[in-house]
Design a protein around this motif. Sequence first.
Motif, PDB file in Angstrom:
ATOM      1  N   GLY A   1      54.986 -29.702  31.334  1.00 48.20           N
ATOM      2  CA  GLY A   1      54.167 -30.234  30.252  1.00 48.20           C
ATOM      3  C   GLY A   1      53.891 -31.710  30.464  1.00 48.20           C
TER       4      GLY A   1
ATOM      5  N   THR B   1      59.532 -29.300  16.918  1.00 50.13           N
ATOM      6  CA  THR B   1      59.492 -30.757  17.100  1.00 50.13           C
ATOM      7  C   THR B   1      60.616 -31.415  16.305  1.00 50.13           C
TER       8      THR B   1
ATOM      9  N   VAL C   1      60.382 -34.744  26.226  1.00 48.70           N
ATOM     10  CA  VAL C   1      60.996 -33.738  25.358  1.00 48.70           C
ATOM     11  C   VAL C   1      62.364 -34.229  24.885  1.00 48.70           C
TER      12      VAL C   1
ATOM     13  N   LEU D   1      55.693 -26.760  26.808  1.00 52.06           N
ATOM     14  CA  LEU D   1      56.410 -27.558  25.826  1.00 52.06           C
ATOM     15  C   LEU D   1      56.802 -26.700  24.624  1.00 52.06           C
TER      16      LEU D   1
ATOM     17  N   ARG E   1      54.266 -34.186  27.964  1.00 44.68           N
ATOM     18  CA  ARG E   1      54.909 -35.062  26.987  1.00 44.68           C
ATOM     19  C   ARG E   1      56.422 -35.032  27.197  1.00 44.68           C
TER      20      ARG E   1
ATOM     21  N   PRO F   1      58.417 -32.927  21.137  1.00 38.63           N
ATOM     22  CA  PRO F   1      58.820 -31.534  21.288  1.00 38.63           C
ATOM     23  C   PRO F   1      60.354 -31.467  21.415  1.00 38.63           C
TER      24      PRO F   1
END
Length: 462
Positions: free
Chosen positions: A385, A347, A389, A343, A387, A328
């Motif tokens: 989130g 991307t 970044v 997020l 994940r 992201p």
Amino acid sequence: MGAVPYDTYARQLGQLVTEASSGRWERLADDVHAALNGQAASQLRSLVPRQVRRETGSFFTTGPVRNSFEHLLPPVPAQADAPTYWDPTCGAGDLLLAATAKLPLAATPARSLALWNRRLRGHDLQESYVTAARMRLVLALLERHRLAGSDEPLAADRVAGALPLLQVGDGLQQLHSLGRPARFGGSLLLNPPYGMAEAGPACTWSSGSTSLAATFTAAAAAALRDGSRLTAVLPDVLRSGSRYRAWREQLTGLLDVHEVKPHGMFDIHTDVDVFLLSAVRRRGGPVRSFSWWPEPEAAEGQTLNDLFEVRVGPVVDNRDPRTGPEAPYLTARDLPAGGEMGLPQRTRNYPKRLIAPPFVVLRRTSRPGQGSKGASRGAGVLVVGDRPVAVDNHLIVASPRAAGVDRCRALLKVLEQPEIALWLDERIRCRHLTVTAVRDLPWNGTDHLASMSSPPPHAKAQ
């Protein structure tokens, strides 16, 4: 082309001086007042294209900033010799006009001009500006004598030879040429060009492209004799920008800084925030400590840096390769005005450091007095989130050292307070927030906010 179109206005000023010096004031008073108060700058904008003004650094010091500058100049004691005032980038003479308010008048305009001829010095690369400066200074002298009731005529030959120390020349070269024992022993006035140029090989505080205003100011400080004064109008990035820390250290090694006064926008036509500097060349002894901005006032000395790791987003989108894992990608244009977000949908492949949520981001581009999308200056957005970044370098990231999302939500409440926006406006008035300024933000959760704007208990009304 330079500033040649300004010759037209310089000639008009010469005609006005001819009429005023002959004593014909009954129809001139309004014209002289305009010539001394803003007209030179408005004619500059009218006659000289904006691109030429930028290339030559031609932005005249008028209106509120000139008034503030004049107030920084100390009065001259009646028994003391009048100082010599030198403006190495004099333009049309506005800073010298401010200085003449401190100069005494003699019995007649001719005698006053003889004094001013010795005490006023200036340089500029543009001949039309130097001519305009001479004419405006003569008008200021005649106006003061008229108001004092001693308005006898001034002979044409006196006007023709007025102010010989105002000359066409490179002020920076003039500053560099001064060394022991020939340093300048008067009061140095400065509103230098604000553009960028390569730092010279002898520069110890910067390299590469650097602010001309910083270069001029460093040269001015080095050119002063011990005990002599520097008063300057400078872009605020020099006061508050991290890049100019070494410049500030050099100045405080040479000067005793008496006052640093944030001013705000230079004028309504010039979207640059400035500050005023008043300092005296040190005579020796220990370097006096000085803070260029308000120190953090936090309970128990805590700042944001104690609780968060603060850094600039690592992604430089137009330079970094699009390789590595897809992640992201957070940019300033995808941020809401405030609050929390998940997020980002955008991307990007990025091979370097990713940042794991939760964290708070602030926009780096941030002008004093306002934020983006209706938010206050310094407003943050909490990113949550599962994940890591990739964060763009137009954002500043604050990652909690402990306490995770709860600490981040506490930070959002701190950043929402108007006291924080006011603190930031005092701390840094250039167009980009710096990591250093954000790290210095005062912190004690939300309990400390009331004490930032409220009087101590013993000062409250009974």
